[in-house]
Motif scaffolding. Structure first.
Motif, short mmCIF file in Angstrom:
data_model
loop_
_atom_site.label_atom_id
_atom_site.label_comp_id
_atom_site.label_asym_id
_atom_site.label_seq_id
_atom_site.Cartn_x
_atom_site.Cartn_y
_atom_site.Cartn_z
N ARG A 152 -5.79 -0.13 4.92
CA ARG A 152 -5.17 0.97 4.52
C ARG A 152 -5.78 1.68 3.37
NH1 ARG A 152 0.25 0.73 5.60
NH2 ARG A 152 0.66 0.18 7.97
N ASN A 153 -6.42 1.02 2.37
CA ASN A 153 -7.12 1.72 1.30
C ASN A 153 -8.39 1.03 1.25
OD1 ASN A 153 -7.97 2.53 -1.29
ND2 ASN A 153 -5.88 3.25 -1.63
N ARG A 211 -11.00 1.19 -0.75
CA ARG A 211 -11.25 1.03 -2.32
C ARG A 211 -10.37 0.01 -2.80
NH1 ARG A 211 -9.38 3.32 -6.80
NH2 ARG A 211 -11.05 3.29 -8.61
N ARG A 212 -9.08 0.16 -2.69
CA ARG A 212 -8.17 -0.70 -3.26
C ARG A 212 -8.37 -2.26 -2.67
NH1 ARG A 212 -1.99 0.98 -3.10
NH2 ARG A 212 -2.88 2.70 -4.62
N PRO A 239 0.85 -1.35 -0.02
CA PRO A 239 -0.09 0.13 -0.03
C PRO A 239 0.72 1.61 -0.15
CG PRO A 239 -1.01 -1.43 1.75
CD PRO A 239 0.49 -2.24 1.25
N GLU A 240 2.18 1.16 0.46
CA GLU A 240 2.89 2.54 0.40
C GLU A 240 3.57 2.72 -0.93
OE1 GLU A 240 5.44 1.31 3.63
OE2 GLU A 240 3.87 0.76 5.03
#
Length: 641
Positions: free
Chosen positions: A220-221, A223-224, A177-178
């Motif tokens: 973390r995200n 949507r993703r 995610p980073e």
């Protein structure tokens, strides 16, 4: 002359030397565990039979895949076989099967190498996060040193390959995610999720790691995480549906439905307590890092994985489960513990301003003022803790040119008495596999004795372990634990197999633990009798041979019911006289008759006959067996009171 008092620099140098010496001892101790592990692995690779129950059926799955066949099949028709594990591990071994034929060594080699890959991934993760090479090496070796990993690592089983794929997937995805570069992020996500998919199709237990990964990605995200979750679920579901259609639904029955087994709380409790007692050092350090991330940082994938993996160990309480179910939690613990230790040694902790840190300003100020001393102390405490871990998980053979004298010096004796020459600090609890020793030449020789027994008959054999049938070039009939799972979930009708047993279609039946459905065992008890016991690998293998024919057994049962006090009934059996006493003793014992202590095996009226007396409740039954040209004459007399 007045001696110079040691200054702070001298004391620091001395403590630094002590720390380096302690780290050297830790690496030496854990490397010693690795040497023992390697010797054990090589010893198993040389053993041509089942070491752990079920290995042979993994080999059968590999053989079937190599021939383009599914092992998920109708288990109610001959050879009554079905598998309960996904295909990846077996498909990986197909090239070995093509090149070398059916053998155990390559499955054990792949399992062993898988643990080395897992240990390397653990070390890489620790180095990437903590920048300490020594802790990276120690963390990887700590994984291999575990009694549990030692137990199952070199087996022809798919579990450690699953753990390898799980660990690789988590290490690859930990920082996905980073990644700012979208193309590189997609590439990392695809690689990581393919590894995760491979883990799930190696063994179903990897579902917990899937939950951890997608839980982390969603945090973390969202949507993703949802997008990748849908892609992953769609791919996994399509593969599942394809296999289920190709196998006519047998895939669902064997992989999913049959795995709803009885849960035994005492087994889980015993295994969990054992796991914690052996691994408390790395569990403690791992838990501290999770607490730190909860209160002072963002949760990492490693922490989410650890929490889910530890929770998933509850499945170790299922029938058929055991210590292997803790392997994923051990891998996650080694990563987190190594990261915690490395950060502590580097003084790399950060405590951002928040309500919790404001309450402990004094402690923060103390830590800042004494940072150097704290790091020096950590250089002592951390290796001491890992020394404690290394000494907690000791497991050694107790015989041999090296291990015999070594265990004598250490004062260690076999944990299993005369059964195995092996010391195991874990002790034993239900569900913990009684393995770890190195098979002997006598074990190998006795295994070939059983193979020769199977070869002597022109009929197929029903063996609780597949190796004997494979070595005798016979069909592998049944997969006992899977049939038991299916039967207990109302997914297996044993009628056809029971009928085959009753008509004695099998020339010999080999038992080790009798893990068959109850109706199957009952049929064996009636149609066969235990003729011989051959010890191998610490277990007594029972050789059951066919008794009298079905019609003769039915007549015998009718005579047994009909005989009255003072009556005598005689029956001719087309059954060898030399085997008749053993069969009769088994048949009557199965009907709850007890051989009287004063009976003995004395001859009857004829010197060639054998007479015995049995008791059930208040009834006394005298039996006489005499040789006939065509078999045996059996006489039953119920003695009057």
């Amino acid at each position: 002359m007045v001696a110079r008092a040691p200054n702070v620099h001298d004391q620091t140098a001395l403590l630094g030397w002590i720390s380096r010496a302690l780290f050297g001892l830790v690496i030496l101790l854990l490397a010693g565990h690795f040497v023992v592990y390697g010797i054990y692995a090589v010893g198993l690779m040389r053993f041509p039979f089942d070491y752990d129950q079920g290995e042979g059926f993994e080999l059968v799955d590999t053989m079937l895949f190599s021939e383009g066949e599914w092992p998920y099949r109708d288990n109610e028709v001959y050879p009554y076989y079905a598998s309960n594990y996904p295909p990846v591990f077996h498909v990986m071994l197909v090239p070995f099967q093509w090149l070398f034929g059916p053998a155990y060594w390559y499955g054990r080699l792949v399992g062993f190498l898988g643990t080395l890959v897992t240990a390397s991934a653990i070390g890489w993760a620790v180095y990437r996060e903590g920048r300490r090479r020594d802790m990276a090496v120690i963390s990887g070796l700590a994984f291999l040193a575990s009694n549990y990993i030692y137990h199952i690592g070199p087996l022809f089983r798919q579990h450690m390959t699953m753990v390898m794929f799980e660990t690789l997937a988590v290490v690859v995805l930990a920082h996905a995610p980073e990644i700012d570069n979208s193309k590189r992020c997609r590439r990392v996500m695809v690689i990581g999720l393919l590894l995760l998919l491979a883990a799930g199709y190696t063994k179903q237990l990897a579902l917990a790691t899937c939950v951890a990964v997608f839980g982390f990605l969603f945090l973390r995200n969202p949507r993703r995480g949802l997008i990748w979750g849908v892609i992953f679920a769609g791919t996994a579901g399509a593969i599942f549906l394809w296999i289920n259609v190709a196998t006519g639904g047998a895939w669902w029955d064997n992989i999913i439905a049959a795995n709803v087994n009885e849960f035994m709380p005492d087994q889980f409790r015993g295994l969990f307590e054992q796991w914690f007692r052996l691994h408390w050092v790395i569990i403690l350090l791992a838990g501290l890092l999770v607490v730190y991330e909860v209160y002072f940082a963002r949760l990492s994938l490693y922490s989410v994985w650890w929490v889910v993996a530890v929770a998933d160990t509850t499945l170790a309480g299922k029938w058929g489960a055991g210590d292997s179910y803790f392997a994923t939690a051990i891998a996650a613990s080694c990563i987190l513990a190594g990261i915690f230790a490395a950060r502590t040694l580097r003084g790399a902790w950060a405590f951002p301003d928040n309500p919790i840190t404001r309450r402990v300003r004094g402690m923060r100020a103390f830590g800042t003022a004494h940072r150097a001393q704290i790091m020096i102390a950590a250089g002592i405490v951390i290796p001491v803790l890992y020394l404690v871990y290394g000494l907690s998980v000791i497991h050694l053979p107790t015989e041999g040119a090296v291990f015999g004298p070594l265990t004598d010096v250490l004062g260690l004796e076999s944990s299993y008495g005369e059964r195995y020459a092996f010391y195991d600090s874990a002790g034993w609890t239900p569900g913990y596999a009684t393995i770890g020793h190195i098979p002997t030449q006598e074990d190998i020789d006795n295994g070939w004795r059983i193979v020769d027994i199977l070869r002597a008959s022109d009929r197929p054999a029903m063996s609780e372990e597949a190796a004997f049938s494979i070595r005798a070039d016979k069909d592998v009939v049944t997969n006992p634990t899977q049939l038991k799972n299916l039967y207990e979930n109302d997914l297996f009708d044993p009628a056809n197999l029971v009928a085959a047993i009753q008509t004695q279609d099998f020339g010999v039946i080999v038992f080790r633990a009798q893990f068959y459905p109850p109706p199957v065992l009952a049929a064996v008890y009636e149609a066969y009798y235990p003729a011989e016991i051959i010890p191998m690998n610490g277990f007594d293998y029972e050789i059951w041979r066919p008794g009298p024919t079905l019609s003769e057994r039915e007549a015998f049962a009718a005579h047994l019911d009909a005989v009255a006090p003072g009556d005598t009934i005689t029956q001719a059996l087309a059954f060898p006289f030399e085997n008749a006493p053993r069969w009769l003793d088994h048949a009557l014992t199965h009907q709850n008759w007890q051989l009287r202590e004063d009976s003995g095996t004395s001859p009857g009226a004829d010197a060639d006959c054998v007479s015995r007396t049995y008791q059930r409740d208040e009834i006394t039954l005298r039996t006489v067996l005499c040789p006939l040209d065509s078999g045996t004459e059996l006489t039953l007399t119920e003695e009057a009171e």
